[in-house]
Design a protein around this motif. Sequence first.
Motif, short mmCIF file in Angstrom:
data_model
loop_
_atom_site.label_atom_id
_atom_site.label_comp_id
_atom_site.label_asym_id
_atom_site.label_seq_id
_atom_site.Cartn_x
_atom_site.Cartn_y
_atom_site.Cartn_z
N ASP A 171 35.69 41.82 20.75
CA ASP A 171 34.89 41.09 19.78
C ASP A 171 34.96 39.59 20.00
N ALA A 172 36.04 39.12 20.61
CA ALA A 172 36.19 37.69 20.84
C ALA A 172 35.11 37.14 21.76
N ALA A 173 34.50 38.02 22.58
CA ALA A 173 33.46 37.60 23.53
C ALA A 173 32.06 37.88 23.02
N ARG A 174 31.91 38.03 21.72
CA ARG A 174 30.62 38.43 21.15
C ARG A 174 29.51 37.41 21.39
N TRP A 175 29.86 36.16 21.68
CA TRP A 175 28.85 35.11 21.82
C TRP A 175 28.66 34.72 23.30
N ILE A 176 29.15 35.57 24.20
CA ILE A 176 29.01 35.32 25.64
C ILE A 176 28.14 36.42 26.23
N THR A 177 27.01 36.04 26.80
CA THR A 177 26.14 37.04 27.42
C THR A 177 25.28 36.37 28.49
N GLY A 178 24.89 37.17 29.47
CA GLY A 178 24.08 36.66 30.56
C GLY A 178 24.83 35.77 31.53
N GLN A 179 26.16 35.90 31.57
CA GLN A 179 26.97 34.99 32.37
C GLN A 179 27.66 35.71 33.53
N VAL A 180 27.98 34.94 34.56
CA VAL A 180 28.84 35.40 35.65
C VAL A 180 30.17 34.66 35.50
N ILE A 181 31.23 35.40 35.17
CA ILE A 181 32.54 34.81 34.96
C ILE A 181 33.33 34.87 36.26
N ASP A 182 33.63 33.71 36.82
CA ASP A 182 34.40 33.65 38.06
C ASP A 182 35.85 34.01 37.76
N ALA A 183 36.36 35.04 38.44
CA ALA A 183 37.75 35.46 38.26
C ALA A 183 38.45 35.43 39.61
N SER A 184 38.38 34.27 40.26
CA SER A 184 38.90 34.14 41.62
C SER A 184 40.09 33.20 41.70
N GLY A 185 40.52 32.63 40.59
CA GLY A 185 41.58 31.63 40.65
C GLY A 185 41.11 30.30 41.21
N GLY A 186 39.80 30.12 41.31
CA GLY A 186 39.26 28.88 41.85
C GLY A 186 39.18 28.89 43.36
N LEU A 187 38.68 30.00 43.93
CA LEU A 187 38.56 30.11 45.38
C LEU A 187 37.44 29.21 45.90
N PHE A 188 37.77 28.41 46.92
CA PHE A 188 36.81 27.53 47.59
C PHE A 188 36.06 26.60 46.62
N LEU A 189 36.78 25.98 45.72
CA LEU A 189 36.15 25.01 44.84
C LEU A 189 35.92 23.68 45.55
N GLY A 190 36.71 23.44 46.59
CA GLY A 190 36.59 22.20 47.33
C GLY A 190 37.94 21.83 47.92
N PRO A 191 38.02 20.72 48.64
CA PRO A 191 39.29 20.28 49.22
C PRO A 191 40.35 20.05 48.15
N ARG A 192 41.59 20.45 48.44
CA ARG A 192 42.69 20.26 47.48
C ARG A 192 43.48 18.99 47.77
N THR A 193 43.20 18.33 48.86
CA THR A 193 43.90 17.09 49.18
C THR A 193 42.90 16.02 49.56
#
Length: 254
Positions: free
Chosen positions: A232-254
Motif C-alpha cells: 500500500d505504501a507504493a499506491r501513488w507510484i505507477t508507470g515507472q521503471v525503478i532502477d534496482a542496480s545499486g547505481g550501475l554505470f551512473l558515471g565515473p566515480r573518481t
Amino acid sequence: MSDLSGRTALVTGASRGIGQAIASRLAAQGATVVVHFGTDEDGAAATVDEIERAGGTALAVRAELGVDDDVETLFAGVEAGLAGRPLDILVNNAAAAPAGPLGATTRAEFDRLFAVNVRAPYFIVQRALPLLRDGGRIITISSVATRMANPAQTSFAMTKGAVETMSMTLANELGVRGITVNAVAPGATRTATNGAVFEAPGLVELIAATTALDRLGGPGDVADVVAFLASDAARWITGQVIDASGGLFLGPRT
C-alpha cells in the motif's frame, strides 16, 4: 515491513534466483503466493517448502512460457489454486536469457526471446485482468540493459525495452481501477544459478568499481523493491521503471 495478509500473488519464474526471492518475500509479508515454474520442478518445490516452513502459504504451478497455450495452461493452475479468490499481485519475472550479439543470434533464439520475454507477459496481463482486483499491482522485471549499450545483449535489451513501454501504457489504461503498473530493472545480480558467471577473474571487482554502492546485487535487493511496489505504501507510484542496480554505470566515480 508492509502487511500483505489476505492477498494473493502470482510470481512467474519463481523456482530460483530473483523470482524465488520475490515469492519468499511476498509470502513473508502475508501473501498467498502462486509459484510458477517452467521446467525446474524441484526448485519450485523448494520455494514452496521454504515458504511453508517459514509459516507462509504457497502452491506451485507448471507452465512452459513461449509456446502455444502457455497462458491458458498457467491460468488453469492459477485459478484452481486460488479457488475463486481474486488475484492481488502479478509479478512478471520469468525471462529467457540473452541470446548473444547481433552476429551470433539466430532467428530461433530471437523469436524465443520475444516469445518468453514480451509475448508471454503481455498475454499474462491480459488473462490476469479479469481476476485482478481493483487496487491491484502489476510488476514486471526489466533490466538496466535498456539504458546502456551492451553489444552482447542487443536482442535481450530490446525485449526489456518492450516491457517497460508496456508497463507505462498499461499504467495509464488501468489507473482508473486503482491498479498500479511498474517495472523493476536489476543490474548485475548474483544468484545461486548464475554464480559461475561471476567467477571470471576480476569481474566482480570490475562491476563493483562501476557501481555506486560498490558491490554486486543479490536476489533480496531486488525482492525488497518488488515487495515495496506490491504494498500500500507504493499506491501513488505507477508507470515507472525503478532502477534496482545499486547505481550501475551512473558515471565515473573518481
